[in-house]
Design a protein around this motif. Structure first.
Motif, PDB file in Angstrom:
ATOM      1  N   UNK A  33      20.739  -3.990 -47.049  1.00 33.53           N
ATOM      2  CA  UNK A  33      21.494  -2.859 -47.583  1.00 33.53           C
ATOM      3  C   UNK A  33      21.347  -2.758 -49.099  1.00 33.53           C
ATOM      4  N   UNK A  34      21.529  -3.878 -49.780  1.00 37.02           N
ATOM      5  CA  UNK A  34      21.478  -3.866 -51.246  1.00 37.02           C
ATOM      6  C   UNK A  34      20.068  -3.617 -51.754  1.00 37.02           C
ATOM      7  N   UNK A  35      19.106  -4.380 -51.228  1.00 31.34           N
ATOM      8  CA  UNK A  35      17.726  -4.230 -51.702  1.00 31.34           C
ATOM      9  C   UNK A  35      17.164  -2.862 -51.323  1.00 31.34           C
ATOM     10  N   UNK A  36      17.502  -2.360 -50.134  1.00 34.24           N
ATOM     11  CA  UNK A  36      17.029  -1.039 -49.724  1.00 34.24           C
ATOM     12  C   UNK A  36      17.548   0.062 -50.630  1.00 34.24           C
ATOM     13  N   UNK A  37      18.831  -0.017 -50.977  1.00 33.68           N
ATOM     14  CA  UNK A  37      19.404   0.985 -51.856  1.00 33.68           C
ATOM     15  C   UNK A  37      18.819   0.943 -53.255  1.00 33.68           C
ATOM     16  N   UNK A  38      18.718  -0.257 -53.828  1.00 30.45           N
ATOM     17  CA  UNK A  38      18.206  -0.394 -55.196  1.00 30.45           C
ATOM     18  C   UNK A  38      16.724  -0.055 -55.278  1.00 30.45           C
ATOM     19  N   UNK A  39      15.922  -0.632 -54.390  1.00 32.82           N
ATOM     20  CA  UNK A  39      14.480  -0.375 -54.420  1.00 32.82           C
ATOM     21  C   UNK A  39      14.173   1.075 -54.057  1.00 32.82           C
TER      22      UNK A  39
END
Length: 204
Positions: A33-39
């Motif tokens: 969730x975090x990496x998908x949103x940021x990247x």
């Protein structure tokens, strides 16, 4: 309820298969969730809100799939953890494959109903390839995070058991703690590099 002995150590129950599976799924979903949103936001800088939302949703879904798959494999073949290197490689390859393949399939499917010119089709295809590479790298780092967490958890339980057997009243600093700091630093640099790669592509 925990018990303490005369040396002040608290006895902790080793993690069960069910708890291990839950922690792996939860960790994989959170990272996805975090990496998908940021990247995603970095990847489509001009439309960072839209791409960030799409990236977060895709990361959440792929993180859930990856977590369920890793939890099953871990509980069936790597509980308790004996072959550390094999586990590291297995988790990294599976996580990278799930993320990379998932994004590679999502791109063409998402634009399949959109009319496009040959040049826009090439651009979307190229973007899908780059996005799948970035997702694969992020999946590799996510797998590294999960496998190292399980390794440290296992070593922590073993160190506690060893201390109890030796009946030492004090615990001296262990090299494993220094090794853990080096691991955390390398993981941070890995995520920074993947983020920079996503950011640079937005200019292309």
């Amino acid at each position: 309820m925990t018990n303490s002995n005369e040396y002040g150590f608290k006895s902790q129950k080793s993690i069960s298969r069910l708890e291990l599976a839950w922690y792996i799924v939860l960790r994989s979903v959170a990272i996805g969730l975090i990496s998908g949103g940021v990247l995603g936001a970095l990847f489509g800088l001009l439309f960072f809100v839209l791409t960030g939302i799409v990236g977060a949703g895709l990361g959440l879904g792929l993180g859930l799939v990856n977590g369920l798959l890793l939890s099953v494999i871990t509980c069936l073949f790597f509980y308790p953890l004996k072959y550390i290197r094999l586990y590291h490689v297995t988790v990294k390859v599976i996580s990278a494959s799930v993320a990379g393949v998932g994004v590679a399939i999502f791109g063409p499917w998402y634009f399949s109903s959109t009319s496009m010119t040959p040049s826009s089709a090439v651009l979307i295809g190229f973007g899908s390839v780059i996005a799948s590479v970035i997702a694969g790298l992020a999946g590799w780092l996510a797998g590294q995070n999960i496998s190292q967490w399980y390794e440290q958890k296992t070593k922590g339980d073993r160190r506690e058991a060893t201390v109890r057997k030796t009946l030492h009243s004090t615990i001296t600093p262990n090299k494993a703690d220094q090794h853990l700091e080096a691991i955390l630093l390398s993981k941070n640099w890995g995520w920074i590099c993947v983020g920079l790669l996503s950011f640079l592509y937005s200019f292309v």
